[in-house]
Every structure is written in structure tokens, then in C-alpha cells.
Design a protein around this motif. Structure first.
Motif, short mmCIF file in Angstrom:
data_model
loop_
_atom_site.label_atom_id
_atom_site.label_comp_id
_atom_site.label_asym_id
_atom_site.label_seq_id
_atom_site.Cartn_x
_atom_site.Cartn_y
_atom_site.Cartn_z
N ASN A 105 6.84 15.01 10.45
CA ASN A 105 5.56 14.95 9.73
C ASN A 105 5.19 13.52 9.33
O ASN A 105 4.48 13.31 8.35
N TRP A 106 5.62 12.54 10.08
CA TRP A 106 5.39 11.15 9.72
C TRP A 106 3.90 10.80 9.70
O TRP A 106 3.47 9.99 8.89
N GLN A 107 3.10 11.41 10.58
CA GLN A 107 1.67 11.09 10.61
C GLN A 107 0.98 11.54 9.32
O GLN A 107 0.17 10.81 8.75
N THR A 108 1.32 12.73 8.86
CA THR A 108 0.74 13.23 7.60
C THR A 108 1.17 12.36 6.43
O THR A 108 0.35 12.01 5.58
N ASP A 109 2.47 12.01 6.40
CA ASP A 109 2.96 11.17 5.31
C ASP A 109 2.29 9.79 5.32
O ASP A 109 1.94 9.25 4.27
N ALA A 110 2.11 9.21 6.50
CA ALA A 110 1.49 7.88 6.61
C ALA A 110 0.03 7.90 6.19
O ALA A 110 -0.42 7.03 5.44
N THR A 111 -0.72 8.91 6.64
CA THR A 111 -2.14 8.98 6.26
C THR A 111 -2.30 9.32 4.78
O THR A 111 -3.20 8.81 4.12
N ASP A 112 -1.41 10.18 4.25
CA ASP A 112 -1.45 10.48 2.82
C ASP A 112 -1.18 9.23 1.98
O ASP A 112 -1.83 8.99 0.96
N GLU A 113 -0.22 8.43 2.42
CA GLU A 113 0.10 7.18 1.70
C GLU A 113 -1.08 6.21 1.77
O GLU A 113 -1.42 5.57 0.77
N ALA A 114 -1.72 6.11 2.92
CA ALA A 114 -2.88 5.22 3.05
C ALA A 114 -4.02 5.69 2.15
O ALA A 114 -4.64 4.88 1.45
N ASP A 115 -4.29 6.99 2.14
CA ASP A 115 -5.36 7.52 1.29
C ASP A 115 -5.01 7.34 -0.19
O ASP A 115 -5.88 7.06 -1.02
N HIS A 116 -3.73 7.49 -0.52
CA HIS A 116 -3.29 7.29 -1.90
C HIS A 116 -3.55 5.85 -2.33
O HIS A 116 -3.97 5.59 -3.46
N TRP A 117 -3.28 4.90 -1.45
CA TRP A 117 -3.50 3.49 -1.78
C TRP A 117 -4.98 3.20 -1.97
O TRP A 117 -5.36 2.40 -2.82
N VAL A 118 -5.84 3.83 -1.19
CA VAL A 118 -7.28 3.62 -1.37
C VAL A 118 -7.70 4.11 -2.74
O VAL A 118 -8.42 3.41 -3.47
N THR A 119 -7.26 5.31 -3.13
CA THR A 119 -7.65 5.84 -4.43
C THR A 119 -6.99 5.08 -5.58
O THR A 119 -7.55 4.98 -6.67
N GLN A 120 -5.81 4.52 -5.34
CA GLN A 120 -5.12 3.77 -6.39
C GLN A 120 -5.76 2.39 -6.59
O GLN A 120 -5.95 1.95 -7.73
#
Length: 144
Positions: A70-85
Motif C-alpha cells: 500500500n505504498w502508493q496510498t501511504d505516499a499520497t496520504d503523506e503528501a496531502d497531509h503536508w499540504v494541509t499542515q
């Protein structure tokens, strides 16, 4: 001292109001330059947020792609988290993670698209920034 003559009075009357006309003509141009400067700063801020988010997403993808399905989901979730942070006011238009082989090495990349806030109503929603970060998958390769 020279006494004030009729000629000096006519010159002043001919030039009266010139500074008001100059002010009226130059003020909109000055405001436009200020607004364009602020809009450029908002664009650059959005670009830096997209770069940071894509780099963090790529960091997660590089470390997890060899072992986690599930690395793709984890990577995109982390990127989206950084945008919101980093910028809660910005909206992420999407993140994508991909894997490809370049020169015999497995590489992963994360692409982040962020909308740019606009000062001008006719530009709202039409400006966006897309940034990509990529790197090789980190994995243990034993010596032979």
C-alpha cells in the motif's frame, strides 16, 4: 525680492489641478502593481508547499515501496497531509504516486497539484501548481 507679477499668476492657474490628474492616472497602475506582486507571492508560496509535499510523499514512497503493497496510498496520504499542515487555506487538487524503471533502477515519484489562491475574481480556481519529486527505491541489496 521681486514683486509678484501677472505673469506668475497665469502660470500657476494653467498648472492648477495637474497633480490631481497625475494622481488619478497613476493610482490604478500602482494598485495593479501591488496586487500583481501579492499574487506572485501567493503563487510562489503555493509552489513551495507543493514541492515540500511532493518531497515528503516521495520520501515515504522510497522507504515503503520495496516492502509495503500500500505504498502508493501511504505516499499520497503523506503528501496531502503536508499540504494541509503547511497551508490549511490551500486545497490539494490531487496527489499521485507512480513506479517506473529508469536505467535498471526502480524509481518512485509523487506528483502533487495545489490550487493557487487568487486576489482577482476571474482567476479563482484557474491557477494551479504541479510539482513532482522522484527517487530510487531504498532497499537492502546484499553483497555477493
Amino acid at each position: 525680492m521681486r514683486p509678484r507679477g501677472a505673469r506668475d499668476g497665469k502660470r500657476r492657474d494653467a498648472e492648477s489641478g495637474v497633480s490631481a490628474v497625475e494622481f488619478v492616472m497613476l493610482t490604478p497602475l500602482a494598485f495593479l502593481m501591488i496586487f500583481l506582486t501579492v499574487q506572485f507571492a501567493l503563487y510562489m508560496y503555493s509552489r513551495h508547499v507543493a514541492i515540500a509535499a511532493s518531497q515528503e510523499g516521495a520520501r515515504v514512497a522510497r522507504t515503503e515501496a520495496a516492502t509495503n503493497t500500500n505504498w502508493q496510498t501511504d505516499a499520497t496520504d503523506e503528501a496531502d497531509h503536508w499540504v494541509t499542515q503547511l497551508a490549511p487555506s490551500l486545497s490539494s487538487l490531487g496527489s499521485q504516486a507512480a513506479k517506473e524503471k529508469v536505467d535498471g533502477v526502480d524509481n518512485v515519484s509523487v506528483t502533487v497539484t495545489v490550487s493557487v489562491p487568487s486576489l482577482f475574481p476571474w482567476w479563482s480556481g484557474s491557477l494551479s501548481v504541479t510539482e513532482m519529486s522522484e527517487g530510487p527505491i531504498e532497499q537492502f541489496i546484499p553483497d555477493n
